[in-house]
Design a protein around this motif. Structure first.
Motif, PDB file in Angstrom:
ATOM      1  N   VAL A  73       1.146  -3.615  -5.867  1.00  0.00           N
ATOM      2  CA  VAL A  73       1.127  -2.442  -5.132  1.00  0.00           C
ATOM      3  C   VAL A  73      -0.418  -1.750  -5.446  1.00  0.00           C
ATOM      4  CG1 VAL A  73       1.956  -1.104  -7.530  1.00  0.00           C
ATOM      5  CG2 VAL A  73       2.311  -0.200  -5.051  1.00  0.00           C
ATOM      6  N   ARG A  74      -0.705  -0.828  -4.481  1.00  0.00           N
ATOM      7  CA  ARG A  74      -2.103  -0.559  -4.650  1.00  0.00           C
ATOM      8  C   ARG A  74      -1.807   1.316  -4.226  1.00  0.00           C
ATOM      9  NH1 ARG A  74      -6.361  -4.086  -1.102  1.00  0.00           N
ATOM     10  NH2 ARG A  74      -4.983  -3.177   0.637  1.00  0.00           N
ATOM     11  N   PHE A  75      -2.084   2.022  -5.244  1.00  0.00           N
ATOM     12  CA  PHE A  75      -1.660   3.280  -5.128  1.00  0.00           C
ATOM     13  C   PHE A  75      -2.959   4.057  -4.382  1.00  0.00           C
ATOM     14  CE2 PHE A  75       1.061   2.297  -8.512  1.00  0.00           C
ATOM     15  CZ  PHE A  75       2.206   2.500  -8.167  1.00  0.00           C
ATOM     16  N   ILE A  76      -2.703   4.655  -3.079  1.00  0.00           N
ATOM     17  CA  ILE A  76      -3.822   5.357  -2.428  1.00  0.00           C
ATOM     18  C   ILE A  76      -3.792   6.794  -2.570  1.00  0.00           C
ATOM     19  CG2 ILE A  76      -4.925   5.377  -0.229  1.00  0.00           C
ATOM     20  CD1 ILE A  76      -3.417   2.713   0.408  1.00  0.00           C
ATOM     21  N   GLU A  77      -4.977   7.301  -3.108  1.00  0.00           N
ATOM     22  CA  GLU A  77      -5.196   8.789  -3.041  1.00  0.00           C
ATOM     23  C   GLU A  77      -4.858   9.406  -1.410  1.00  0.00           C
ATOM     24  OE1 GLU A  77      -8.011   9.702  -6.587  1.00  0.00           O
ATOM     25  OE2 GLU A  77      -8.843   9.702  -4.470  1.00  0.00           O
ATOM     26  N   TYR A  78      -4.249  10.460  -1.249  1.00  0.00           N
ATOM     27  CA  TYR A  78      -3.764  10.963  -0.082  1.00  0.00           C
ATOM     28  C   TYR A  78      -5.363  11.518   0.568  1.00  0.00           C
ATOM     29  CZ  TYR A  78      -1.873  14.327   3.283  1.00  0.00           C
ATOM     30  OH  TYR A  78      -1.437  15.012   4.612  1.00  0.00           O
ATOM     31  N   MET A  79      -5.793  10.924   1.727  1.00  0.00           N
ATOM     32  CA  MET A  79      -6.778  11.295   2.269  1.00  0.00           C
ATOM     33  C   MET A  79      -7.017  12.125   3.580  1.00  0.00           C
ATOM     34  SD  MET A  79      -8.451   7.005   2.648  1.00  0.00           S
ATOM     35  CE  MET A  79      -9.937   7.657   3.113  1.00  0.00           C
ATOM     36  N   ASP A  80      -7.954  12.894   3.684  1.00  0.00           N
ATOM     37  CA  ASP A  80      -8.403  13.800   4.712  1.00  0.00           C
ATOM     38  C   ASP A  80      -8.727  13.183   6.056  1.00  0.00           C
ATOM     39  OD1 ASP A  80     -10.511  13.435   3.497  1.00  0.00           O
ATOM     40  OD2 ASP A  80     -10.957  15.500   3.754  1.00  0.00           O
ATOM     41  N   VAL A  81      -8.272  12.112   6.617  1.00  0.00           N
ATOM     42  CA  VAL A  81      -8.670  11.338   7.689  1.00  0.00           C
ATOM     43  C   VAL A  81      -7.974  11.556   8.983  1.00  0.00           C
ATOM     44  CG1 VAL A  81     -10.416   9.783   6.516  1.00  0.00           C
ATOM     45  CG2 VAL A  81      -8.043   9.126   6.933  1.00  0.00           C
ATOM     46  N   GLY A  82      -8.543  11.318   9.922  1.00  0.00           N
ATOM     47  CA  GLY A  82      -7.778  11.146  11.352  1.00  0.00           C
ATOM     48  C   GLY A  82      -6.454  12.260  11.569  1.00  0.00           C
ATOM     49  N   GLY A  83      -5.321  11.643  11.546  1.00  0.00           N
ATOM     50  CA  GLY A  83      -4.297  12.696  11.768  1.00  0.00           C
ATOM     51  C   GLY A  83      -3.446  13.536  10.645  1.00  0.00           C
ATOM     52  N   ALA A  84      -4.506  13.369   9.474  1.00  0.00           N
ATOM     53  CA  ALA A  84      -3.818  14.006   8.383  1.00  0.00           C
ATOM     54  C   ALA A  84      -4.155  15.584   8.418  1.00  0.00           C
ATOM     55  CB  ALA A  84      -4.542  13.297   7.175  1.00  0.00           C
ATOM     56  N   THR A  85      -3.417  16.204   9.615  1.00  0.00           N
ATOM     57  CA  THR A  85      -3.573  17.732   9.906  1.00  0.00           C
ATOM     58  C   THR A  85      -2.922  18.499   8.699  1.00  0.00           C
ATOM     59  OG1 THR A  85      -1.800  17.409  11.294  1.00  0.00           O
ATOM     60  CG2 THR A  85      -4.025  17.290  12.464  1.00  0.00           C
TER      61      THR A  85
ATOM     62  N   ASP B 158       0.703  -1.100   0.040  1.00  0.00           N
ATOM     63  CA  ASP B 158       0.065  -0.061   0.118  1.00  0.00           C
ATOM     64  C   ASP B 158       0.845   1.147  -0.066  1.00  0.00           C
ATOM     65  OD1 ASP B 158      -2.281  -1.440  -0.007  1.00  0.00           O
ATOM     66  OD2 ASP B 158      -2.981  -0.901   1.907  1.00  0.00           O
ATOM     67  N   THR B 159       0.703   2.129  -1.040  1.00  0.00           N
ATOM     68  CA  THR B 159       1.604   3.499  -1.017  1.00  0.00           C
ATOM     69  C   THR B 159       0.631   4.605  -0.992  1.00  0.00           C
ATOM     70  OG1 THR B 159       3.346   1.992  -2.365  1.00  0.00           O
ATOM     71  CG2 THR B 159       3.085   4.461  -2.739  1.00  0.00           C
ATOM     72  N   VAL B 160       0.754   5.360  -0.167  1.00  0.00           N
ATOM     73  CA  VAL B 160       0.132   6.676  -0.125  1.00  0.00           C
ATOM     74  C   VAL B 160       0.430   7.687  -1.059  1.00  0.00           C
ATOM     75  CG1 VAL B 160      -0.828   8.709   1.093  1.00  0.00           C
ATOM     76  CG2 VAL B 160      -1.110   6.274   2.121  1.00  0.00           C
ATOM     77  N   VAL B 161       0.184   8.051  -2.092  1.00  0.00           N
ATOM     78  CA  VAL B 161       0.594   9.101  -2.912  1.00  0.00           C
ATOM     79  C   VAL B 161       0.517  10.518  -2.754  1.00  0.00           C
ATOM     80  CG1 VAL B 161       1.053   9.395  -5.470  1.00  0.00           C
ATOM     81  CG2 VAL B 161       0.567   7.025  -4.640  1.00  0.00           C
ATOM     82  N   ILE B 162       1.396  11.082  -2.487  1.00  0.00           N
ATOM     83  CA  ILE B 162       1.546  12.633  -2.352  1.00  0.00           C
ATOM     84  C   ILE B 162       2.187  13.423  -3.461  1.00  0.00           C
ATOM     85  CG2 ILE B 162       1.703  14.402  -0.514  1.00  0.00           C
ATOM     86  CD1 ILE B 162       1.887  12.321   1.783  1.00  0.00           C
ATOM     87  N   ARG B 163       1.261  14.424  -3.968  1.00  0.00           N
ATOM     88  CA  ARG B 163       2.052  15.136  -4.825  1.00  0.00           C
ATOM     89  C   ARG B 163       3.041  16.060  -4.421  1.00  0.00           C
ATOM     90  NH1 ARG B 163      -0.786  16.716  -9.521  1.00  0.00           N
ATOM     91  NH2 ARG B 163      -2.661  16.562  -8.566  1.00  0.00           N
TER      92      ARG B 163
END
Length: 393
Positions: free
Chosen positions: A237-249, A211-216
């Motif tokens: 591999v699974r590319f994951i869009e950066y999510m606005d959940v939890g600790g993603a301040t 699992d890879t969180v992809v950040i621009r």
């Protein structure tokens, strides 16, 4: 006995498709990187028809997947998950014992759960994890028992976990570059993670996911490197869009590399990218194939949510049950469990809450006019259950 349930986000009902024209349209949309709510509901309807679920929510979504966080602590400090310096941890005495986890799992199985995933925090920080795996692996109605880990301690436990009965492993890995790994996680242990990933096949594991969180502007230049690495492991591999959940301040929409952009970047490098359509699959990732048959996934929860087919429940390490990754409140199962509730009483609580479920959190976030981080650091400190590392991804 039960905490307040968050006010549901209203959403329209949609009907599953019934004809081949819509099937063709779906394949066309997949190629262009789009996703429809009708697709999500069709997955959910198929799941209800094919399985033995006994309970569905207000949108006919069954309760099939249970994600169990076994500990809230982590040995990495990923910038998109744990960016702050200090955290409030769950009380040790509140953590569920393995026997309590096993008993609650039995109750969930009785309501239709067939897939269980062990998460954290970092699950391999929990002492004697193979013993919990053994207890869960004995349950014949669990057809998929998996774990998500950051891989730091995986090499030393992979063989033991496989022998205990664990079916599959997903490893979170956002970069293959040591300096970038240090910047992203604030820990210098990429070599241990890679060793852990490479230990899985010799230990007997198959169907490994990365699992890879992809950040621009951070790691979006490593898409092909990660594809090539996974060819060798082997893994998908699974590319994951950066999510606005939890600790993603620190989240902002400008940092999100969308599903459409991910597919376009890979198509420029490899040529045609074709969708892999599996009508029976309810996994969050849509899968695609490169010209040589190599497959990968994209999880587009931020820009193209799959709320319509979400059959997942999350149980925190201290026994709070959440029906949505974006939910601000959950249901306390630890208190009735420890106060002597019978299995039937626990089942009654879970069933009634799931039947009333109307959560579509990712869709509500997508509809927000001025989208900012979901929660402030101050709010997260007041309630650690809102952290991703507490409720699990």
């Amino acid at each position: 006995m039960q905490r307040a349930v968050a006010t549901p986000v209203p959403s329209h009902r949609v009907r599953p498709r019934h004809d081949e024209g819509l099937r063709e349209k779906r394949e066309m949309l997949l190629r262009s990187g789009e996703r429809t709510v009708a697709d999500d509901v069709s997955h959910s309807s198929s799941a209800v028809a094919a399985g033995s679920e006994r309970v569905v929510d207000q949108y006919r979504r069954p309760l099939r997947n249970l994600r169990i966080s076994v500990v809230d602590r982590c040995n990495l400090r990923c910038q998109y998950c744990m960016p702050e310096k200090d955290y409030v941890w769950l009380a040790r005495e509140d953590l569920l014992s393995f026997e309590e986890i096993s008993r609650l799992t039995d109750v969930f199985i009785g309501l239709g759960v067939q897939k269980v995933r062990l998460t954290g925090g970092e699950p391999l920080l929990r002492r004697d994890m193979p013993e919990l795996v053994r207890q869960l692996a004995r349950k014949q109605d669990i057809r998929d028992l998996a774990m998500t880990t950051n891989g730091v301690r995986l090499a030393e436990q992979a063989e033991t976990l496989r022998d205990a009965g664990l079916h599959r492993v997903t490893v979170s890995l956002d970069t293959l570059r040591p300096e970038r790994f240090l910047t992203l996680t604030r820990r210098d242990c990429l070599s241990a993670v890679l060793e852990g990933i490479r230990s899985l096949t010799p230990a007997g594991f198959t169907d490994t996911k990365i699992d890879t969180v992809v950040i621009r502007g951070v790691n979006d230049d490593e898409l092909t490197e990660l594809i090539e690495f996974c060819r060798q492991v082997p893994a998908e591999v699974r590319f994951i869009e950066y999510m606005d959940v939890g600790g993603a301040t620190g989240w902002s929409s400008a940092k999100v590399l969308t599903r459409e952009e991910i597919l376009a970047a890979l198509a420029r490098h490899y040529g045609s990218v074709e969708p892999v359509v599996d009508e029976a699959e309810s996994a969050p990732a849509d899968r695609f194939a490169l010209p040589d048959g190599t497959t990968f996934g994209v999880i587009s929860s931020t820009t193209q949510p799959f709320c319509g087919s979400c059959d997942r429940a999350r149980l925190t390490a201290d026994g709070i049950w959440y029906r949505c990754l974006y939910a601000l409140t959950g249901t306390d199962l630890r208190t009735p469990l420890r106060d002597g509730a019978t299995d039937d009483e626990l089942r009654g609580v879970i069933e009634s809450v799931w039947r009333a479920r109307r959560d579509r959190g990712a869709e509500a976030r997508l509809a927000a006019r001025h989208r900012r981080p979901l929660l402030s650091a101050e709010r997260l400190k007041r309630d650690p259950h809102l952290e991703m590392h507490t409720r699990g991804g």
